[in-house]
Design an enzyme around this catalytic site. Structure first.
Site, mmCIF file in Angstrom:
data_model
loop_
_atom_site.group_PDB
_atom_site.id
_atom_site.type_symbol
_atom_site.label_atom_id
_atom_site.label_comp_id
_atom_site.label_asym_id
_atom_site.label_seq_id
_atom_site.Cartn_x
_atom_site.Cartn_y
_atom_site.Cartn_z
ATOM 1 N N HIS A 152 0.820 -1.222 0.000
ATOM 2 C CA HIS A 152 0.000 0.000 0.000
ATOM 3 C C HIS A 152 0.850 1.267 0.000
ATOM 4 O O HIS A 152 0.332 2.362 -0.184
ATOM 5 C CB HIS A 152 -0.931 0.005 1.216
ATOM 6 C CG HIS A 152 -2.004 -1.046 1.137
ATOM 7 N ND1 HIS A 152 -3.313 -0.769 0.854
ATOM 8 C CD2 HIS A 152 -1.939 -2.407 1.270
ATOM 9 C CE1 HIS A 152 -4.026 -1.881 0.837
ATOM 10 N NE2 HIS A 152 -3.200 -2.898 1.088
ATOM 11 N N ASP A 354 3.676 9.260 -0.777
ATOM 12 C CA ASP A 354 2.423 8.605 -0.363
ATOM 13 C C ASP A 354 2.085 7.515 -1.371
ATOM 14 O O ASP A 354 2.167 7.754 -2.585
ATOM 15 C CB ASP A 354 1.288 9.649 -0.334
ATOM 16 C CG ASP A 354 0.221 9.328 0.702
ATOM 17 O OD1 ASP A 354 0.035 8.139 1.003
ATOM 18 O OD2 ASP A 354 -0.417 10.276 1.194
#
Ligand code: ADP
Ligand code: G6P
Length: 479
Positions: A152, A354
């Site tokens: 992720h 991110d």
């Protein structure tokens, strides 16, 4: 009979935990296919083995981390080595032998527990950086199941990987999965670069990597949110989630309090906007930032820095009837959050690095398409790869962010609508239901374990077929 789906993640949805997009999607897949979700219980439970925390409509099995495991595996190697390393903050990496040992030992213990419940036909879907050695451990225990990983967070750069105590072990862990799912094309490129630098790896044009007697596929699957569910949450949400204290015009920020989110840059940029551009305008920055991993020193520092910054900016600009930064240091319920997004004129995502950033997608989905707010999005968030119609900013450049705030608050309606429509199309294309289906289909199609002669034989046949079809589907690439 097809096997079950076994999802494994460090965090598992527990009673009272809010169901985010990922939890909802995996929940649906598990309900349809049947299966098990395995993860660490945050609070308590028996010290040894897996224990059931829910069996409807699928089984949820938890395990407990000992205090030492929590310190070395979770706070230590996962969040003080891998997290900063993958987010380009090598300066924050804490290399300690007990962290690496705890990480390896906890994954090994988890693999042993999984081996007691996995049947040969089950597919095992592992999530995130806490569990990178898991497939290698399961293979050592003799499991030949299809095992996939979805990372992720960003895949680290090759140069940063050499900071790890044992970089070759990292590649070996990853090569033990059948499918490596990453957030973006840039992550896939970095992962392939790692394998390319490893003398044990060979390549095929379709992106597969042969590593020893295994074939691993590397591909990006950008994660999304449950679009329809979040849209209806926003449409039906409380029209006054601020309980009468709604600022007239506000910009929203929603982030775990993490040093990767660029929060000090955001606060400074808002201060600069007030100084240089605002004039008589009095917008508010509503920043919701619940604490996260607070015992790790870097998180403690960012908390203090933000309190100091928000106090200073408010001190400089506040008036009796206006507080420029409303800083809320706790989570808020999802239905309220959807309403807060919907009422905002803009949303700021200023991540320095991110994996994807789901907040960016939630904000876009929550908007009224006839009068939408503007997304200001860091080009270092995975979401920026496809949401190119957001106002993309360089989060390191405070002046650039300040200018984007001014542009967002003055943007004409037709431009807001056009940008929103384009961002919405990108968000719909990565709906989390599609994401799950595509990932699991790709895992299903993986070749699995192959002995080298079988592998070469299969590849030869595929090459022969391709050649006869004049379609070079797959071929060796010379190193
Ligand atoms: P990360 O995974 O790094 O935390 P993301 O933006 O991808 O960042 O996902 C964060 C998720 O957590 C989003 O679904 C967001 O709505 C939720 N979230 C973050 N902060 C809050 C908060 N203060 N209150 C409620 N939900 C939050
Ligand atoms: C990120 C990670 C997740 C993690 C979440 C919350 O989204 O990718 O794996 O669960 O942050 O962090 P926490 O440490 O509280 O689980």
């Amino acid at each position: 009979m097809p096997g079950r789906l076994i999802v494994v993640s460090n965090r598992i949805p527990t009673e009272g935990a809010s169901a985010g997009g990922l939890a909802v999607a995996l929940h649906d897949s598990l309900r349809e296919r049947g299966g098990i979700w395995i993860g660490a219980h945050p609070d308590d439970g028996p010290e040894e083995g897996l224990f059931e925390i829910g069996s409807e409509p699928y089984q949820r099995l938890a395990f407990r981390l000992s205090r030492a495991e929590y310190d070395s595996y979770y706070l230590g190697f996962s969040n003080s080595v891998l997290w900063p390393l993958c987010h380009r903050r090598s300066d924050l990496v804490q290399l300690r032998p007990d962290y690496a040992e705890g990480y390896v030992a906890t994954n090994r213990r988890l693999a042993e527990m999984i081996a007691t419940v996995a049947e040969p036909e089950d597919q095992i879907w592992v999530h995130d950086y806490h569990l990178l050695p898991l497939a290698s451990d399961l293979r050592d225990l003799g499991l030949d199941n299809k095992i996939g990983l979805f990372l992720h967070i960003p895949f680290p750069a090759l140069a940063d990987l050499s900071i790890l105590p044992d970089p070759p072990a990292f590649a070996l862990w990853l090569a033990s999965f059948d499918l490596l799912g990453l957030q973006t094309r840039a992550d896939t490129a970095r992962c392939l670069e790692m394998f390319r630098s490893d003398p044990r790896a060979e390549f095929f044009q379709d992106g597969s990597v042969k590593f020893g007697d295994r074939l691993v596929r590397v591909k990006s699957f950008p994660i999304g949110i449950a679009v329809d569910a979040f849209r209806s949450l926003a449409e039906t949400s409380d029209s006054d989630p601020f309980g009468g204290e709604r600022p007239q015009e506000y910009i929203i920020g929603v982030d775990r309090l993490d040093y990767t989110k660029g929060l000090p840059h955001r606060f400074r940029a808002f201060g600069e906007y007030l100084q240089r551009y605002a004039g008589t305008r009095r917008p508010c920055l509503v920043q919701v930032a619940p604490p996260s991993r607070e015992v790790v020193e870097a998180y403690r520092q960012i908390t203090e820095e933000l309190e100091e910054l928000s106090g200073r900016i408010n001190g400089q600009h506040a008036e009796l009837d206006w507080t420029p930064i409303r800083y809320i240091h706790r989570p808020i319920a999802r239905n309220r959050l959807a309403g807060v997004y919907r009422g905002a004129r803009a949303c700021m995502v200023t991540s320095l690095a991110d994996g994807m950033n789901l907040v960016a997608k939630e904000f876009v989905v929550a908007q009224d398409p006839d009068d939408p707010g503007v997304l200001i999005l860091s080009r270092f968030a995975g979401a920026a790869e496809d949401m190119t119609d957001a106002l993309l900013i360089n989060p390191y450049d405070v002046g650039d962010i300040a200018q984007a705030i001014d542009r967002a608050l003055n943007m004409p309606l037709h431009e807001r609508r056009e940008r929103h429509r384009a961002c919405m199309a990108a968000v719909e294309a990565t709906d989390v239901g599609t994401w799950t289906t595509q990932y699991l289909a790709a895992l299903d199609a993986c070749a699995g374990t192959l002995s080298v002669p079988t592998l070469l034989d299969r590849l030869q046949k595929r090459q022969d077929r391709s050649a006869s079809a004049k379609d070079p589907e797959v071929s060796f690439i010379s190193r």
